[in-house]
Every structure is written in C-alpha cells, then in structure tokens.
Design an enzyme around this catalytic site. Structure first.
Site, PDB file in Angstrom:
ATOM      1  N   LYS A   1      27.850  22.740  69.391  1.00  0.00           N
ATOM      2  CA  LYS A   1      27.136  22.010  68.337  1.00  0.00           C
ATOM      3  C   LYS A   1      26.578  22.973  67.289  1.00  0.00           C
ATOM      4  O   LYS A   1      26.639  22.696  66.081  1.00  0.00           O
ATOM      5  CB  LYS A   1      26.010  21.176  68.969  1.00  0.00           C
ATOM      6  CG  LYS A   1      26.528  20.052  69.851  1.00  0.00           C
ATOM      7  CD  LYS A   1      25.436  19.469  70.750  1.00  0.00           C
ATOM      8  CE  LYS A   1      26.040  18.457  71.725  1.00  0.00           C
ATOM      9  NZ  LYS A   1      25.052  17.952  72.703  1.00  0.00           N
TER      10      LYS A   1
ATOM     11  N   GLN B   1      18.983  17.593  74.751  1.00  0.00           N
ATOM     12  CA  GLN B   1      20.173  17.856  75.557  1.00  0.00           C
ATOM     13  C   GLN B   1      19.923  17.399  76.990  1.00  0.00           C
ATOM     14  O   GLN B   1      18.967  17.841  77.642  1.00  0.00           O
ATOM     15  CB  GLN B   1      20.517  19.356  75.527  1.00  0.00           C
ATOM     16  CG  GLN B   1      21.781  19.731  76.272  1.00  0.00           C
ATOM     17  CD  GLN B   1      23.023  19.194  75.572  1.00  0.00           C
ATOM     18  OE1 GLN B   1      23.120  19.216  74.355  1.00  0.00           O
ATOM     19  NE2 GLN B   1      23.980  18.723  76.359  1.00  0.00           N
TER      20      GLN B   1
ATOM     21  N   ASP C   1      21.390  11.002  68.282  1.00  0.00           N
ATOM     22  CA  ASP C   1      22.152  10.694  69.492  1.00  0.00           C
ATOM     23  C   ASP C   1      22.187   9.191  69.747  1.00  0.00           C
ATOM     24  O   ASP C   1      22.955   8.725  70.589  1.00  0.00           O
ATOM     25  CB  ASP C   1      21.531  11.409  70.699  1.00  0.00           C
ATOM     26  CG  ASP C   1      22.423  12.525  71.232  1.00  0.00           C
ATOM     27  OD1 ASP C   1      23.585  12.609  70.793  1.00  0.00           O
ATOM     28  OD2 ASP C   1      21.959  13.292  72.090  1.00  0.00           O
TER      29      ASP C   1
END
Length: 921
Positions: A42, A86, A111
């Site tokens: 990422k 994460q 997300d």
C-alpha cells in the site's frame, strides 16, 4: 489504468492547490509478517500515485485505549483524508475490533468497514459512503469486461463483512439479481451454475469446480490459500477459491490468483483516498476555515458590557479549536469556554506560511482609554464574521488589580468583547497566579540565601548545598552550570579546593542592590514599602523591601517574549536579581531556582484560547506592564496564530498605551526578538482625546465629562490633531502603513469625525475611517477591515529605530528625540551609575524599554498635544536581563497601584439566582 488515472488526478489537485496532497494513514498494531507485506504494498502504491502515506505502528503491548487515542488524533488531522486500521490487530491485550473500526471517522473510512458506511451501502447510498476495497475492486474488474451488470444473475459465495456482504449489496444496487451462498447452502453447485457473475470469497482452496460454472460466466476469485507443492522452494503455492485450470475453460473472464483481485484491492484503496481528498477540497478549501459565527442581536441603547456578554451563548471551546485547525491532542480544555493550546502545534505547522500581522495602537489617551481593545475585537469580528477571512485576535490577559480597582476589565466593550468576560477578567487559567508563585519563590530564595550565608561556614553551606546521599556527593545540573560560570571545570564534589568551595557557596549578595521584589495581583498601596525579617528567627536580618503588582514581574515579561519552553527556561536563568559585593550580577541560575521556575510555569507558557461575541478566535496570553515592561501579548500566541490563519489570513494584536510607548516597544523589542514583521498599524483615535490635546479641560475617571466634550467644538479637535499627526509620524518612521480608526462615541458629531479623518489622511495615513463597532459589533468596523486588507497589500519596509550595539545613552536619546519629540535627555546621577554598571556587566547591548507616563508624549502628564523642545529626565535605569531589555525610569511611577475611594468591586457580586457574576467589569 486505475493507478495512472489517479496519478493524473493527484497532479491536477496539487496544481490547483499548491502544497496540497491526498493523505493516507495506515494504523498497525503489532508486527505480523503478512500485515507488514500488505502495508508495504500500500505504501509503494501511494508513493507511485503521489499520495502522502503515513504508517503508524503501535507495539503489541498497545491497549484498546491506546489505539482509540491514536484513531482520535488521526480523525482530527486535516492532512489525513484516508485512514485504515490494518487487521488483524496483533496485540497481547484484548481489543474489540468492531469498536476500533467504528471509531474511524466515516468520512475517512476508506476501507468502508465502519457500521455507518456499511449501513449506507446496504441502503443504496453509494454516492455517500466508502465501499470496502475488495468488493469495489471486483466491481471495477466486472465493469472492465464490458458486460452490463443490470439484469444479470449474480452469485456471491461468502458473507464476511469485508467482502461477501458488501459485494452482495454492491451488485444488488447495480441492479443484478443476487444470491448469497455460504457454509449452510445445500445446493452450492446448482446455485453456481445459474450465475452470470460469480464472486467467490469463501477462504477454501479450489472449492468451486470448473464443471459447476455456467459457460460464459464472469468469475471473480477473491480467495488466497496455500496448498502443498513440493516443486516450490517454500513447499507450497498460492491458489484461490476456484479451481482455476478447469474454470478458465468455461468462464468468459476469470481473475487469476495471485495477481487478480489483490492488486485491484490496493488500487481501490488509493482511489477511495483520492476521492476522500476531493470531497475534502469541495468542503474545505486548504487554509480556509469553516466557522460558525454568532449572530448579534443589537439593542439601543447599548446595554452594559456584562449584560451583553452574559446574553451571548459562546460556542464550546473545543468547537472553536476544531474550526481553526487545532487537533484534539493540541488542546487542553479548562471548562467549556477556555482552553490552553500546546506549543507542539508550531512544529506541526512549521512549513505553513504566516498570515498578515496587524498591530493596534492609539494616540496618547485620556485616563479613560480610547478603545484599543474594543477596536481590536471589532476589527477581527469584521474580518472574520463579515468578510469571512481567517483571523485571530491576540490580546493581553488583564491584571486583577485594575479589574477590581479603577480601570475595570479589559475584554473590550459594547458589542466587541472577548467572552465570557468574567472568565477573561478573573483567573482565566491561572497564568498570573503561576507568575506570582514563581516570582515569590525567587524572592524567598534571595533572602534565604543571604540569611544562610550570614549564619554558616563555607563547609556547612557546602554540605547542605551538595549533600552526601548514601555516601555519594553529586552536583546537580544547575550547580554544574554555576561551576562553569566560575571557571571551575570540575565535576567531582570532592575535588574542589577551599577557595573553590568558597566561590561556589557564596553569592555574597549586596542587599542594597536587590532589584527583585515580591508581587501580588491586587492593588494594595500599603505594600509599596515594607520591612521584612522582623521575626526573632531571622536573627536581626531585616531590610526594607516592597511588593509590586504581579504583571510588573520580569517573569511576566519573559513569558511574553519567550518563543518556547526551553527559551523561557534560559531567560529565567539569566534574570539578574541583585549584584554581589564585588559588583558581579547575581542571577536566578546562581540561586539554583531556574528549573523550579520552569516547572511552575510549564502550563502558563501555553496560550489561552477564547472567542469574541461573534465567534472569532482569540488568544489571551501574558499581560506585561506597558511602562516598566513592553506591554504586549506573547510572541508564542502571535506565532501560533500566524500559522493557523495561513498566508491570506490576519492576526491582530494590541500594543499597550499610546503609539509612543506600546507600539515603539512592539517594534523595537517584541519584533526584534520574535523575528516577525508587521504589515499594518491600526492607530485608534477619538474626538474626546483630541479635544483634550487641543486644550480641553482635564478628563478624570469617575467624573462627568465637561460640556466641551459633549458639544461640537471643531477648533479643539483641529488643534488636538497635533498628537494624531505625531503618532502617525511615529508609526510611519518604522516603515509600516498606518490606518487610522476613528472610534466614534455617541456625543461626536459628523463634522468632528470627518475632520479627524481628513487630518489623518493629510498627515500621511494610508487610510482613515470612522468606526461604530462598540454599538454595532463587527458590522461597525467593516470599513476599517477593508482598509486594513488594502493596506496589507501595500509595500511595507519595516525597520528598527536603532541598532542595539549603540551605547545605552544614545539609544535612549534616539527614542526621546525621534518618538517623543524631546530636544535632549538628562541622566541623573543614579542613572549614570547604572549605565556604567550595566555596560560593565555586559548588558549594554540590550534593547531599551522606556518607563514613562502614557498620558503625554513627554514625561509630564499635563503636557498634551505634541510638545517639543523639552529635556527628558532619566532618574534611574534598571535591567530585565532575562526578558532582554533595560528600562530607564522617566519621572516617578508606582509598580503597585492603590485602590481609589470607590473601587470597581463595589459593583461586583454573585447573582443570587443564577450564581453567575453580576457587576461592571
């Protein structure tokens, strides 16, 4: 293709908004290898596209509270537009993942995992939510096939919150007929065979067989599984949830594993971040605040100041902080209406350009004051609430002495006030009390040190100053500094000779040279001269001393001029409190008190955040005297405000007393130390003061004004404009454009106001305007605000009046002649002695801070207008070495005011019903 498109979009953003970049934050807990791999992918993608990515890594000892605190900070950071946590959270402590994902601000949840975004997706609000990145990537892949989704039969295998469930909703709202299959589905092969579009996210290796698949179907495989493979070095290979080799024979399109959905998931994360940045730009222009301003309900006649203040409902101060771009962890709340601001904001905004710097000053005032504070507040209300500019007011904190004495409060007046005024005028956040404690600690240390040196031997003093602890002696840091000052380069306490011990333990203070006094923030004339040490325990050591008012303490001046905690501590250490009998300066560092002072002042160094009646932000910080000190609010408040407003914004600060005092010190002392350069001077004038300077009767506080001040008299006004002309000349001497604000009173006539405006323009003012802000709030200062905007664009060639390297006497003479209009100066014997002493001690290169009356350009308060030809008497000179200036005393003045016959506190009380404050501040 997606990355190339995003890269171009970022370029276009940065071209349109220089300095702006989309920001992505990735919060990781622990150190899992797989998480590190995904995060690196990422970060690499973000760098390729031009997104500013920040990886925040918490240890695996992090608690849920630690993670939530970090999320709160990132939620508030305007430079972060996309923010992901994460998963999984690799912590040794229990952490509720659902609670963590829902703590992420929905507008930054790229997300798409928060309940709010999931709920919007399930309702079909696709344009108002973030979609989880894997389903979003799957849809993008389906679109790339060119097959229309609408009307097609879609099957999703899996119902996880991350892929299966949102994929179902996404297909549904793109008009597909959707079936979700899961572990309890009994006819899985049959359902798969019906699918025109098949999305598999089950987490089981090759569970979907090729023969199940409808010929020509689109197959999206989201699975990542490891199966044994002896041909691989690792002994395993990665496969999806679909048996690829057989499925590709029947599918029209199929994603490989690895290399299919995975890269698209990362690309969609980048796309969501860019989309979030675009939404941010649509809502918030970089550097442009979005502020909720308060609407004033104007009344005539104008009510009392406290009535107006208490009729206003201030915004919660944390809302004000958020509006001006402060983060939650940069703000310490003191109730609902005031807060302290951490100095760390300066580091965060170090690359932000400064705004325009405006100083408000005035002509030589009457004893009633001419409305500088009111004008300062009116100007920022006009610039902010009416012209929608980023603007901060930076003002001094008032002393309780004048508040309860004769002057009253200093929050402004009428419809131009800092609110709540009772909080502003009383304890605020305790800064002045901290200064009182710190100052009196130094005073106590001086007399205690003299006492102990008189009553103990060298060795006894040494044993107490450097005690043996468990058989070991050790110098403290401050004692090591004293040894270095004495030229003793030793660190072992046992290594000092008798002569070195004597030098170390004896400051040998000459009591007759002590310049440090005790302070109290109350007007008390009976403390102007006292005798201390009369208790028998002091063994006959008495001396004459005095109390000053707290705001006259050098510690207050240090607070106002320091540019950080470290600088403040160094200045404390340099403060000279007396001389030794050999004529050497004795400092706070010599007394060993520097560290303790820093501890007492560690919170006071942070500026206080408040607001005006109309909801514009205000920093209230420091309040040094404008005679024996420089009379300006803090450098730190100005510096933080200039960063917060940005390059097109304004910071308006006020200099105490008239331009000959506060403004001159603002330029020659404050700007010299801060490195800041002003853009505009606003010079406040009133018809009342000009009539006084034109020969009108004396103006006395508490006494009705004579008729000359309430009836039109153009002759008095015209004659008094000599003072206005001189103060305009004083401001222009420093190379800064001057805007004259004619503060209108209800007794002024149109002809009088017009005459002042005309004289000001003829005298060289950039502009001059009539102001009615006291009665109308910011609306009444709109003409002034527009004039200040124009003046800020004019050339400014700022310069100091003198070079500090000049001899002390020459610097004093230059100020007296150029600023006051004196023919010359005369130093009395005591002043001459101090010039020689301070030059010898190495303080001759400090700036000059003249301590004279504010009621005249001369030393004589009875001389009005613009007197010339007088000789300015300098009776003494004192040093504020820590603050960084010498202050010559012109004439006589008291640093401890007294109470009048009828003090302000007669009118102050608690409301018996509300418990609030009643009275006239």
């Amino acid at each position: 293709q997606v990355r190339d498109r995003l890269k171009q979009q970022v370029v276009e953003m940065t071209e349109k908004f220089p300095g702006f970049r989309p920001g992505l934050a990735i919060l990781q807990v622990g150190n899992r290898d797989d998480s590190n791999l995904y995060i690196n992918m990422k970060l690499k993608a973000a760098a390729e596209i031009g997104i500013s990515a920040n990886h925040i890594k918490l240890p695996n000892t992090a608690t849920e509270a630690d993670v939530l605190k970090c999320i709160s900070s990132l939620n508030a950071d305007p430079a972060v537009h996309g923010f992901i946590v994460q998963l999984p959270l690799d912590s040794n402590n229990p952490i509720n993942t659902e609670k963590i994902t829902n703590a992420v601000a929905p507008e930054k949840d790229v997300d798409g995992l928060s309940s709010i975004n999931a709920g919007k997706l399930s309702r079909g609000d696709l344009g108002d939510c973030f979609i989880p990145c894997t389903p979003k990537g799957c849809m993008e892949l389906i679109r790339q096939t060119g097959v229309q989704v609408a009307g097609k039969r879609a099957v999703v295998i899996g119902r996880s919150k991350i892929v299966g469930a949102p994929m179902h909703d996404l297909l549904l709202w793109n008009n597909a007929t959707v079936t979700t299959c899961h572990s309890k589905t009994s006819t899985l092969a049959e359902e798969v065979g019906k699918a025109d579009i098949l999305v598999v996210a089950a987490g089981r290796a090759e569970m979907v067989k090729g023969e199940w698949i409808k010929p020509g179907a689109i197959v999206i495989d989201c699975g990542i599984n490891h199966v044994p493979d002896s041909t691989k070095a690792s002994g395993k290979r990665v496969v999806g949830d679909v048996a690829y080799s057989s499925a590709k024979e029947k599918a029209s399109f199929i994603t490989p594993v690895p290399g299919g959905v995975g890269p698209m998931t990362v690309a969609m994360l980048m796309q969501s971040t860019v989309e979030s940045a675009q939404r941010f730009l649509e809502k918030f222009q970089p550097g442009k605040w979005t502020i909720q301003y308060n609407q004033l309900t104007l009344k005539m006649p104008v009510p009392s100041d406290i009535e107006i203040s208490q009729s206003c409902m201030p915004k919660p101060i944390d809302q004000v902080a958020k509006e001006v771009g402060l983060f939650p962890d940069e703000v310490e709340l003191y109730g609902q209406t005031k807060a302290k601001v951490q100095l760390s904001v300066l580091k965060r905004l170090k690359n932000q350009p400064d705004g325009k710097y405006v100083v408000v000053t005035g002509i030589t005032p009457t004893p009633l004051g001419e409305g500088k504070s009111t004008t300062t507040v009116g100007l920022v209300q006009a610039l902010g609430a009416h012209l929608h500019q980023n603007v901060f007011a930076c003002v001094r904190q008032p002393s309780q002495g004048p508040t309860f004495g004769i002057k009253g409060g200093a929050a402004g007046g009428g419809y131009c006030q800092v609110v709540p005024m009772e909080e502003f005028n009383l304890h605020l956040t305790g800064d002045i009390h901290a200064i009182t404690a710190a100052n009196n600690l130094v005073a106590a240390a001086i007399d205690a040190r003299i006492f102990h040196e008189l009553t103990q031997s060298d060795q006894a003093l040494y044993n107490r100053l450097v005690p043996s602890v468990n058989g070991v002696r050790k110098f403290s840091d401050i004692q090591l500094r004293r040894l270095q000052k004495l030229g003793i380069n030793k660190t072992d306490p046992m290594a000092l000779t008798k002569e070195e011990v004597n030098s170390f333990v004896r400051l040998d203070i000459d009591p007759g040279t002590i310049t440090w006094q005790r302070v109290l923030d109350t007007n008390d004339r009976f403390l102007r001269k006292i005798t201390i040490g009369q208790s028998p325990t002091e063994k006959g050591f008495t001396r004459t001393a005095q109390f000053d008012i707290t705001v006259s303490s050098e510690i207050m001046a240090v607070l106002a001029l320091a540019d950080g905690l470290d600088d403040m501590k160094k200045r404390f250490g340099r403060m000279v409190v007396a001389s030794s009998k050999k004529g050497q300066p004795v400092t706070a560092d010599d007394l060993g008190v520097t560290g303790a002072l820093a501890v007492l002042m560690k919170d006071a160094v942070k500026p206080n955040l408040m607001q005006t009646l109309e909801g514009t932000p205000v920093f209230v910080h420091a309040g040094p005297f404008a005679n024996i000190a420089h009379g300006n609010s803090s450098v730190l408040a100005d510096k933080i405000a200039l960063k917060l407003v940005g390059k097109d914004g304004f910071v308006v600060t006020e200099a105490g007393f008239g331009a000959d005092i506060g403004m001159e010190k603002f330029f020659n002392i404050k700007c010299r130390y801060s490195g800041l350069r002003p853009h505009v001077v606003v010079l406040v004038a009133t018809v009342r003061a000009l009539k006084m300077h034109g020969g009108g009767p004396a103006v006395t506080a508490g006494v009705p004004l004579p008729k000359e001040y309430t009836e039109e008299n153009l002759q008095l006004v015209a004659k008094g404009c000599s003072n206005l002309n001189k103060q305009i000349q004083n401001a222009r001497m420093f190379g800064v454009p001057v805007v004259v604000a004619v503060n209108a009173f209800k007794t002024d006539t149109k002809a009088e106001l017009a005459l002042v405006v005309q004289h000001a323009k003829e005298a060289g003012a950039f502009d001059a305007v009539e102001c009615t802000h006291w009665a109308e709030g910011g609306k009444g200062a709109l003409a002034l605000a527009r004039a200040v905007q124009r003046a800020s664009q004019a050339p400014s060639n700022f310069r100091f009046l003198y070079n500090v390297e000049m001899p002390v006497v020459d610097k004093i003479r230059l100020i007296a002649q150029q600023v006051y209009g004196a023919r010359d100066i005369e130093l009395l014997p005591e002043a001459l002695e101090k010039v020689a002493l301070y030059t010898k001690q190495g303080f001759g290169n400090l700036p000059i801070c003249m301590a004279k009356t504010h009621l005249s350009l001369s030393h004589d308060p009875e001389q009005k207008g613009a007197p010339t030809g007088f000789v300015l008497p300098i009776r003494d000179i004192r040093a504020s070495v820590g603050a960084g200036f010498l202050y010559p005393l012109v004439g006589t003045m008291s640093t401890m005011p007294g109470l009048p016959t009828r003090p302000c506190f007669y009118d102050i009380d608690l409301d018996p019903v509300s418990g609030g404050v009643n009275g006239l501040f």
